[in-house]
Design an enzyme around this catalytic site. Structure first.
Site, mmCIF file in Angstrom:
data_model
loop_
_atom_site.group_PDB
_atom_site.id
_atom_site.type_symbol
_atom_site.label_atom_id
_atom_site.label_comp_id
_atom_site.label_asym_id
_atom_site.label_seq_id
_atom_site.Cartn_x
_atom_site.Cartn_y
_atom_site.Cartn_z
ATOM 1 N N LYS A 456 0.797 -1.256 0.092
ATOM 2 C CA LYS A 456 -0.060 0.043 0.058
ATOM 3 C C LYS A 456 1.055 1.361 0.041
ATOM 4 O O LYS A 456 1.728 1.429 0.847
ATOM 5 C CB LYS A 456 -1.064 -0.055 1.358
ATOM 6 C CG LYS A 456 -1.882 1.170 1.198
ATOM 7 C CD LYS A 456 -2.927 1.264 2.266
ATOM 8 C CE LYS A 456 -2.439 1.060 3.562
ATOM 9 N NZ LYS A 456 -3.640 1.035 4.592
ATOM 10 N N ASP A 556 -13.329 2.243 11.440
ATOM 11 C CA ASP A 556 -13.903 2.040 10.084
ATOM 12 C C ASP A 556 -13.955 0.551 9.845
ATOM 13 O O ASP A 556 -13.474 0.201 8.602
ATOM 14 C CB ASP A 556 -12.792 2.907 9.304
ATOM 15 C CG ASP A 556 -13.181 2.982 7.719
ATOM 16 O OD1 ASP A 556 -14.228 2.963 7.675
ATOM 17 O OD2 ASP A 556 -12.418 2.869 7.022
#
Length: 795
Positions: A456, A556
């Site tokens: 990422k 989240d």
């Protein structure tokens, strides 16, 4: 509704005292009539939300529309109950229009409403005829003319606009009364006498009677000259009396015909004229017939007087009766008021006693509260002192451990990669290797050190995400859990994180079938796999929420952040928004965000969204939505409402919401999982179940049910004809492991076998090196993979 019924419409705006006054007036005015039907009109603005619905999901518009309808029904309940209390027929009409007056006018025209009752503000009472721009006047102007409009203010009638039918009826009544008055004066003397005596005032009857007597006297006189003289006097009397009647107070009205005033003057003049005529008659005719005429005249005069006196007596008697009735009513009201005053006095005394008792109780409560406050302050001081001592002990213990182990432990427990390695492995970040992209950056699949990994990389222009990067790096470098995404390394200088690669993508892609770039078509998740995944997510959340020294809140949690490996074992990723919180009530355990709550819509805790306070219960809310999606495979928007509606339905609609691609669901267990999801997604956090005490035990039981169902058919097959992967075998027993555990040398063994080995040996059976310690950690990922491999044998 039958023919000929009176239709009364009551237009209301909201639920307040003004609306109740309008409804109460309409019920008092019309409820007692026969064949009456009430209609309750309410005009609400057109749904402005529907304008943007063409660009958004239709479900959003439906939810908004249902919310508006629910609020409208709740607002009309008090008015509806007032009609229900009077037991009258009621129709509720909710009109959608931006022009209130036009909507009400159209409803009156379409439904043939005869009576319309509307409200008016008290501030326009004195400006009703001066200013015609208010809503009440506009409604009055545009309402069809066949309907009567009543304007009510503070429960009283302010104005009435009559209908055309009422106006024509009033004009007809006035004309009939005028014709009646005209006919009364144009008739003959005899007809006038017989008709006017019953309706005209007594004084007027007397004057008419005297005229009649004078005419009779003139008829009986002998000479033409006397007759002419008498007629001239009678004509003079009629003319003068008529003038006097018009001047002294006679008038015409629409209701009672003739009124009068100043009758004594007219009577005295008529008497003098009558006496004068009689004397002249006597002097002109000395015969006995003249004496007889005088007697007849006097007799007739006495009869008229007697009739007049009887009429006055009847009027006086009626007035006495009315006065007596009024006196009785006044006495009764005075008695009622006296009783009411007595009751009020008693109630006032009782209220004073209650107030005195409440004052004493308040003083006692204040004293107790003061004592409690002092105790709490002392306890807080003691606790702070104890915490300070505990902190000193902890620091001393840490200092001793560091001294014994040769220094503090390395805090960063991850491998550092060079930026050039990452660029080379991703072929300079080729689009062919890109497997994901978001607002934070892009994710690439590549090989680093002969291992397939996911990299990422933050966007170069997203400097604001540096905090999230360091947050995720700090948390994942310190904690390990089988169902948390494993951090393999990082390149802090360029904001890059290297994770283990999850072959089956995210849970959202598997549930919603949104992975078109997959290497091969993937079968849908079966119901027993979903039960296992639910337990795995809950166990990872419990690990985060019980972290020491402070719990970790993910903030989240959603299906897109739950990844699946090649064996569909789930792991929670993307902890960049995670937050460590302090649950100690004496400390500031809340986090207030300057830019509003973070997370994904439909998964954000409503209480956290409203207050900005983040707690572990915020993750419980998102977990509840995920449980409902595991069962239904539907979007999160409005999911809790639709599932709860199907659960309450008694016609079997619950089975319709289950995802049919997951196989034959056990209805009882599926309903239990849905009810758990609804409890977790309650609006208030205090109503949500505890993760460790309630949620995990239920999911553990559901996982066992799924495991038994999966192995029911696997027991009948011969596993020896199927070769398992090499890492499924224990290095000691050489058989497929049932309970794999990771030893201190980093290899996985059958738990029973490695325990027996450690009792006799202190070296690794694989590396032949001494074990650093005897600790054993369960390898849940490998166990899930073994179970998944065995489940494929039944295909």
């Amino acid at each position: 509704m039958g023919d000929g019924a009176l239709i009364v419409a009551v237009a209301i705006k909201g639920n307040n005292s003004k609306t109740k006054g309008v409804v109460r007036w309409a019920l008092q005015q019309f409820a007692s009539q026969e064949h009456v039907v009430f209609k309750l009109l309410h005009v609400q603005p057109r749904d402005s939300h529907s304008v943007s619905s063409t660009r958004s999901n239709s479900n959003t518009t439906t939810v908004y529309k249902k919310d508006v309808d629910r609020k409208t029904r709740e607002m009309l309940i008090p008015s509806r109950d007032m009609f229900a209390h009077r037991e009258v027929e009621l129709d509720i009409m909710v009109l959608e229009s931006d022009d209130v007056a036009d909507a009400i006018s159209k409803a009156v025209q379409d439904h043939g409403i005869s009576e319309l009752v509307i409200g008016a503000s008290s501030s326009i009472i004195f400006s009703w005829k001066l200013k015609r721009s208010n809503l009440s006047s506009r409604i009055t102007d545009v309402t069809p003319r066949f309907c009567t409009v009543h304007v009510i203010s503070k429960g009283k009638l302010l104005n009435v606009r009559k209908s055309d039918v009422d106006i024509e009826t009033s004009i007809a009544d006035e004309r009939s009364e005028s014709q009646f008055s005209s006919s009364s004066h144009s008739g003959s003397v005899n007809s006038t006498s017989s008709h006017q005596f019953s309706s005209a005032p007594l004084l007027f009857q007397r004057i008419q009677a005297l005229s009649t007597v004078n005419q009779k006297v003139g008829t009986k006189m002998g000479t033409k000259k006397d007759i002419d003289t008498h007629h001239n006097r009678a004509a003079s009397l009629d003319v003068d009396d008529t003038k006097m009647l018009n001047q002294k107070g006679f008038y015409r009205t629409n209701s009672s015909g003739i009124g009068y005033g100043g009758g004594s003057e007219i009577h005295s003049r008529r008497s003098s004229l009558t006496d004068e005529g009689s004397s002249s008659s006597c002097y002109s005719d000395p015969t006995s017939s003249s004496s007889q005429v005088n007697k007849d005249f006097e007799l007739e005069k006495l009869k008229i007087e007697l009739r007049h006196i009887k009429g006055m007596y009847a009027v006086a008697q009626s007035e006495v009766m009315d006065a007596s009735k009024k006196m009785q009513d006044l006495n009764q009201r005075r008695s009622e008021e006296a009783t009411r005053l007595k009751n009020l006095t008693i109630r006032e005394e009782d209220a004073e006693e209650v107030v005195e008792m409440e004052r004493e109780r308040q003083e006692e409560a204040e004293n107790e509260a003061e004592l409690v406050r002092e105790c709490v302050e002392r306890e807080i001081e003691d606790r702070l002192e104890a915490e300070a001592r505990a902190e000193d002990v902890r620091k001393e213990k840490q200092r001793l451990e560091d001294a014994l182990e040769g220094g503090p432990l390395q805090r960063q427990q991850y491998m550092k990669f060079e930026w050039e390695e990452i660029v080379e492995a991703t072929s300079s970040f080729s689009d062919e290797l890109k497997i994901g992209m978001g607002g934070y950056g892009s994710v690439y699949r590549c090989n680093l050190h002969h291992t397939t990994v996911a990299v990422k990389v933050l966007h170069s222009d997203k400097s604001s995400l540096t905090k999230q990067f360091h947050q995720e790096l700090e948390i994942l470098s310190k904690i390990r859990h089988p169902h948390l995404l494993l951090l393999l390394g990082a390149c802090p200088e360029r904001g890059s994180l290297i994770y283990e690669y999850m072959h089956n993508g995210s849970l959202e892609e598997r549930l919603m079938k949104r992975r078109p770039n997959a290497d091969a078509p993937q079968p849908p998740l079966r119901w027993f796999e979903r039960f296992r995944i639910a337990w795995e997510i809950a166990s990872a959340l419990y690990f985060l929420h019980t972290n020491e020294p402070r719990p970790i809140v993910h903030r989240d949690l959603k299906p897109a952040n739950i990844l699946l490996d090649r064996n569909n074992v789930s792991k929670i990723g993307d902890v960049g928004l995670s937050k460590m919180v302090n649950l100690d009530p004496s400390h500031a355990s809340t986090v207030f965000n300057e830019t509003g709550p973070v997370g994904t819509f439909f998964y954000i805790d409503p209480e956290y969204q409203r207050t900005g306070v983040v707690t572990p219960e915020s993750d419980i809310y998102a977990f509840g939505i995920i449980l409902l999606q595991l069962v239904t495979a539907r979007s999160a928007m409005g999911l809790a409402h639709s599932v709860e509606k199907a659960l309450r339905d008694q016609t079997g609609k619950f089975t319709e919401i289950l995802d049919k691609t997951a196989g034959d669901w056990p209805v009882k267990e599926a309903k239990e999982m849905v009810m758990l999801g609804l409890r977790c997604s309650e609006m208030r956090k205090r109503e949500r179940p505890d993760l460790g005490k309630e949620i995990l035990p239920i999911l553990e039981r559901l996982k066992e049910v799924a495991y038994n169902a999966r192995n029911m058919f696997a027991e009948t097959l011969n596993d020896r004809h199927h070769h398992a992967p090499s890492h499924f075998y224990c290095p000691i027993t050489k058989d497929v492991m049932e309970n794999p555990c990771v030893a201190a040398d980093g290899y996985t063994y059958e738990k029973r076998a490695i325990k027996e080995w450690l009792q006799k040996n202190h070296k690794s059976p694989v590396t032949d090196l001494p074990f650093p310690n005897d600790s054993l950690l369960p390898n849940h990922s490998l166990l899930s993979a073994i179970k998944e491999w065995r489940s494929h044998l039944i295909k």
